[in-house]
Motif scaffolding. Structure first.
Motif, PDB file in Angstrom:
ATOM      1  N   LEU B  48     102.700 -31.838 -51.012  1.00 20.36           N
ATOM      2  CA  LEU B  48     103.868 -32.159 -50.192  1.00 20.36           C
ATOM      3  C   LEU B  48     103.651 -31.350 -48.599  1.00 20.36           C
ATOM      4  O   LEU B  48     103.562 -31.860 -47.535  1.00 20.36           O
ATOM      5  CB  LEU B  48     104.997 -31.817 -50.777  1.00 20.36           C
ATOM      6  CG  LEU B  48     106.306 -32.046 -49.802  1.00 20.36           C
ATOM      7  CD1 LEU B  48     106.671 -33.480 -49.257  1.00 20.36           C
ATOM      8  CD2 LEU B  48     107.601 -31.706 -50.455  1.00 20.36           C
ATOM      9  N   SER B  49     103.422 -30.122 -48.694  1.00 21.31           N
ATOM     10  CA  SER B  49     103.435 -29.105 -47.759  1.00 21.31           C
ATOM     11  C   SER B  49     102.131 -29.585 -46.733  1.00 21.31           C
ATOM     12  O   SER B  49     102.435 -29.627 -45.552  1.00 21.31           O
ATOM     13  CB  SER B  49     103.499 -27.771 -48.234  1.00 21.31           C
ATOM     14  OG  SER B  49     104.323 -27.508 -48.651  1.00 21.31           O
ATOM     15  N   THR B  55     100.519 -34.496 -41.122  1.00 18.02           N
ATOM     16  CA  THR B  55     101.435 -35.313 -40.263  1.00 18.02           C
ATOM     17  C   THR B  55     101.731 -35.079 -39.129  1.00 18.02           C
ATOM     18  O   THR B  55     101.618 -35.585 -37.909  1.00 18.02           O
ATOM     19  CB  THR B  55     102.606 -35.669 -41.092  1.00 18.02           C
ATOM     20  OG1 THR B  55     102.055 -36.453 -42.466  1.00 18.02           O
ATOM     21  CG2 THR B  55     103.557 -36.972 -40.447  1.00 18.02           C
ATOM     22  N   ASN B  56     102.237 -33.760 -39.146  1.00 16.05           N
ATOM     23  CA  ASN B  56     102.625 -33.112 -37.618  1.00 16.05           C
ATOM     24  C   ASN B  56     101.538 -33.127 -37.077  1.00 16.05           C
ATOM     25  O   ASN B  56     101.763 -33.074 -35.671  1.00 16.05           O
ATOM     26  CB  ASN B  56     103.254 -31.648 -37.970  1.00 16.05           C
ATOM     27  CG  ASN B  56     104.685 -31.945 -38.596  1.00 16.05           C
ATOM     28  OD1 ASN B  56     105.458 -32.819 -38.477  1.00 16.05           O
ATOM     29  ND2 ASN B  56     105.225 -30.711 -39.084  1.00 16.05           N
ATOM     30  N   ALA B  57     100.315 -32.464 -37.321  1.00 16.84           N
ATOM     31  CA  ALA B  57      99.285 -32.233 -36.368  1.00 16.84           C
ATOM     32  C   ALA B  57      98.662 -33.609 -35.807  1.00 16.84           C
ATOM     33  O   ALA B  57      98.374 -33.721 -34.540  1.00 16.84           O
ATOM     34  CB  ALA B  57      98.059 -31.722 -37.164  1.00 16.84           C
ATOM     35  N   VAL B  58      98.718 -34.607 -36.853  1.00 12.61           N
ATOM     36  CA  VAL B  58      98.360 -35.911 -36.283  1.00 12.61           C
ATOM     37  C   VAL B  58      99.003 -36.594 -35.177  1.00 12.61           C
ATOM     38  O   VAL B  58      98.615 -36.962 -34.006  1.00 12.61           O
ATOM     39  CB  VAL B  58      97.924 -36.762 -37.276  1.00 12.61           C
ATOM     40  CG1 VAL B  58      97.659 -38.545 -36.750  1.00 12.61           C
ATOM     41  CG2 VAL B  58      96.831 -36.452 -38.289  1.00 12.61           C
ATOM     42  N   LYS B  59     100.438 -36.476 -35.531  1.00 14.51           N
ATOM     43  CA  LYS B  59     101.207 -37.454 -34.716  1.00 14.51           C
ATOM     44  C   LYS B  59     101.873 -36.738 -33.654  1.00 14.51           C
ATOM     45  O   LYS B  59     101.939 -36.998 -32.484  1.00 14.51           O
ATOM     46  CB  LYS B  59     102.536 -37.807 -35.487  1.00 14.51           C
ATOM     47  CG  LYS B  59     101.859 -38.892 -36.521  1.00 14.51           C
ATOM     48  CD  LYS B  59     103.005 -39.585 -37.369  1.00 14.51           C
ATOM     49  CE  LYS B  59     102.552 -40.640 -38.422  1.00 14.51           C
ATOM     50  NZ  LYS B  59     103.598 -41.495 -39.155  1.00 14.51           N
ATOM     51  N   LEU B 116     110.768 -28.913 -44.858  1.00 11.54           N
ATOM     52  CA  LEU B 116     110.145 -28.884 -46.178  1.00 11.54           C
ATOM     53  C   LEU B 116     108.887 -27.855 -46.667  1.00 11.54           C
ATOM     54  O   LEU B 116     108.940 -27.445 -47.659  1.00 11.54           O
ATOM     55  CB  LEU B 116     109.406 -30.394 -46.598  1.00 11.54           C
ATOM     56  CG  LEU B 116     110.560 -31.549 -46.484  1.00 11.54           C
ATOM     57  CD1 LEU B 116     109.732 -32.986 -46.835  1.00 11.54           C
ATOM     58  CD2 LEU B 116     111.402 -31.275 -47.806  1.00 11.54           C
ATOM     59  N   MET B 117     108.098 -27.499 -45.379  1.00 15.74           N
ATOM     60  CA  MET B 117     107.066 -26.661 -45.768  1.00 15.74           C
ATOM     61  C   MET B 117     107.427 -25.197 -46.023  1.00 15.74           C
ATOM     62  O   MET B 117     107.377 -24.524 -47.036  1.00 15.74           O
ATOM     63  CB  MET B 117     105.957 -26.468 -44.585  1.00 15.74           C
ATOM     64  CG  MET B 117     105.248 -27.544 -44.081  1.00 15.74           C
ATOM     65  SD  MET B 117     104.230 -27.184 -42.713  1.00 15.74           S
ATOM     66  CE  MET B 117     105.179 -27.796 -41.536  1.00 15.74           C
ATOM     67  N   HIS B 118     108.872 -24.829 -45.494  1.00 17.92           N
ATOM     68  CA  HIS B 118     109.527 -23.645 -45.599  1.00 17.92           C
ATOM     69  C   HIS B 118     110.024 -23.528 -46.948  1.00 17.92           C
ATOM     70  O   HIS B 118     110.125 -22.725 -47.711  1.00 17.92           O
ATOM     71  CB  HIS B 118     110.545 -23.364 -44.678  1.00 17.92           C
ATOM     72  CG  HIS B 118     109.919 -22.662 -43.425  1.00 17.92           C
ATOM     73  ND1 HIS B 118     109.438 -21.550 -43.239  1.00 17.92           N
ATOM     74  CD2 HIS B 118     109.821 -23.145 -42.326  1.00 17.92           C
ATOM     75  CE1 HIS B 118     109.080 -21.188 -42.019  1.00 17.92           C
ATOM     76  NE2 HIS B 118     109.452 -22.457 -41.391  1.00 17.92           N
ATOM     77  N   ALA B 119     110.625 -24.642 -47.583  1.00 23.05           N
ATOM     78  CA  ALA B 119     111.300 -24.746 -48.799  1.00 23.05           C
ATOM     79  C   ALA B 119     110.264 -24.607 -49.990  1.00 23.05           C
ATOM     80  O   ALA B 119     110.468 -24.200 -51.021  1.00 23.05           O
ATOM     81  CB  ALA B 119     112.152 -26.083 -48.800  1.00 23.05           C
ATOM     82  N   TYR B 120     109.072 -25.381 -49.886  1.00 22.60           N
ATOM     83  CA  TYR B 120     108.236 -25.622 -51.041  1.00 22.60           C
ATOM     84  C   TYR B 120     107.130 -24.546 -51.076  1.00 22.60           C
ATOM     85  O   TYR B 120     106.387 -24.617 -52.015  1.00 22.60           O
ATOM     86  CB  TYR B 120     107.630 -26.858 -50.983  1.00 22.60           C
ATOM     87  CG  TYR B 120     108.522 -28.171 -51.430  1.00 22.60           C
ATOM     88  CD1 TYR B 120     109.515 -28.554 -50.716  1.00 22.60           C
ATOM     89  CD2 TYR B 120     108.280 -28.571 -52.880  1.00 22.60           C
ATOM     90  CE1 TYR B 120     110.408 -29.469 -51.345  1.00 22.60           C
ATOM     91  CE2 TYR B 120     109.363 -29.403 -53.351  1.00 22.60           C
ATOM     92  CZ  TYR B 120     110.442 -30.007 -52.571  1.00 22.60           C
ATOM     93  OH  TYR B 120     111.339 -30.843 -53.328  1.00 22.60           O
ATOM     94  N   TRP B 134      99.959 -21.670 -41.022  1.00 22.41           N
ATOM     95  CA  TRP B 134      99.372 -20.934 -42.071  1.00 22.41           C
ATOM     96  C   TRP B 134     100.348 -21.098 -43.377  1.00 22.41           C
ATOM     97  O   TRP B 134     101.665 -20.734 -43.020  1.00 22.41           O
ATOM     98  CB  TRP B 134      98.904 -19.445 -42.063  1.00 22.41           C
ATOM     99  CG  TRP B 134      97.785 -19.497 -41.125  1.00 22.41           C
ATOM    100  CD1 TRP B 134      97.734 -19.483 -40.018  1.00 22.41           C
ATOM    101  CD2 TRP B 134      96.411 -19.101 -41.793  1.00 22.41           C
ATOM    102  NE1 TRP B 134      96.349 -19.273 -39.445  1.00 22.41           N
ATOM    103  CE2 TRP B 134      95.568 -19.045 -40.588  1.00 22.41           C
ATOM    104  CE3 TRP B 134      95.854 -18.703 -42.922  1.00 22.41           C
ATOM    105  CZ2 TRP B 134      94.359 -18.540 -40.780  1.00 22.41           C
ATOM    106  CZ3 TRP B 134      94.460 -18.546 -43.011  1.00 22.41           C
ATOM    107  CH2 TRP B 134      93.857 -18.457 -41.921  1.00 22.41           C
ATOM    108  N   MET B 135      99.956 -21.431 -44.467  1.00 19.48           N
ATOM    109  CA  MET B 135     101.162 -21.586 -45.629  1.00 19.48           C
ATOM    110  C   MET B 135     100.444 -20.995 -46.818  1.00 19.48           C
ATOM    111  O   MET B 135      99.115 -21.161 -47.122  1.00 19.48           O
ATOM    112  CB  MET B 135     101.200 -23.141 -46.059  1.00 19.48           C
ATOM    113  CG  MET B 135     101.789 -24.106 -44.608  1.00 19.48           C
ATOM    114  SD  MET B 135     102.115 -25.587 -45.287  1.00 19.48           S
ATOM    115  CE  MET B 135     100.292 -26.185 -45.056  1.00 19.48           C
TER     116      MET B 135
END
Lengths: 123, 144
Positions: B48-49, B55-59, B116-120, B134-135
């Motif tokens: 998910l993350s 998706t953020n990078a592409v769009k 969602l990145m922060h949550a997961y 970075w995640m």
């Protein structure tokens, strides 16, 4: 867990019309590369004569925010046509995602298809 | 170097700027998660993350420009997963993205990815320009 990798099943939609509603069973993974098609297909199902949409998600094992955006787009179109969108039986992982994003505040989530059908009786 | 990882220890995949091409990087990451025995919930969180970052990078980062590219670097061990996603865009300010769970934002078509990145993930770090994220996922952490 699938030994060849989790969340690898391609997304499939099984669509049935019941009166003024479409029942859509989503199976597999709504991964990022498949969401544009999902968005188009869900929104196309909403029309003045069939403004209700039920998404049965018990066999959907993955969705990310673009997929959720597709569901919200369909929800908004349904509402614009005085219809509705209901979600049925999301998996625990996806139900948790919906709760985190407060999707459950704007879209009804039913435990069973029977419950969704009952809610749509007479519409 | 982030999250204690040396650059030389990271696998790298460079993909064209579209979601189908980015799937190659995702497939390699998911295969490593299987090899390291990650459970379904943790794999869900990482997939998910990753998809939110891509998706953020592409769009948004690369503005759907097919001439641009995305760089993915990752290291997966039995203890933790580190993933980096970078785009060629001008960047943005992650702190200025509206809260997608605010009442007036619930029906927005997008804007949920960073939350969602922060949550997961255990930790999320953006570069100063915002075009590199970075995640880190600590495998012992429970998912939301």
């Amino acid at each position: 867990m699938n030994p060849t990798g989790p969340f690898e099943s391609p997304l499939s939609l099984e669509i049935e019309r019941e009166g003024r509603a479409h029942i859509v069973r989503l199976r597999g993974s709504a991964s990022m590369e498949q969401v544009e098609d999902l968005h188009r297909r869900l929104v196309e199902l909403i029309e003045p004569a069939v403004p209700h949409l039920v998404l049965e998600l018990s066999e959907l094992d993955f969705i990310s925010s673009p997929g959720i955006g597709a569901i919200i787009a369909a929800h908004l179109k349904a509402r614009a046509h005085e219809g509705s969108l209901r979600i049925v039986s999301p998996t625990p992982a996806i139900a948790g995602l919906f709760r985190l994003l407060r999707i459950d505040r704007q879209i009804e989530i039913d435990d069973t298809l029977a419950a969704a059908r009952a809610a749509l009786e007479g519409v | 170097m982030h999250f204690g990882v040396n650059q030389g220890d990271l696998a790298e995949v460079i993909v064209p700027n579209d979601l189908r091409s980015a799937k190659q990087a995702e497939d390699r990451i998911m295969a490593e998660l299987v090899r390291c025995g990650y459970d379904s919930d943790t794999s869900f969180a990482i997939k998910l993350s990753f998809e939110e970052a891509i998706t953020n990078a592409v769009k948004h980062g690369n503005k759907n420009d097919p001439a641009k590219r995305i760089v993915v670097r990752f290291q997966i061990t039995v203890q933790r997963t580190v993933i980096m996603v970078a785009d060629d865009g001008a960047g943005f300010a992650p702190d200025e993205v509206p809260d997608p769970t605010a009442d007036n934002n619930l029906e927005r078509p997008n804007g949920r990815g960073i939350m969602l990145m922060h949550a997961y993930m255990t930790k999320v770090w953006f570069s100063e320009t915002g075009n590199e994220v970075w995640m880190l996922k600590d495998r012992r952490e429970t998912t939301p």
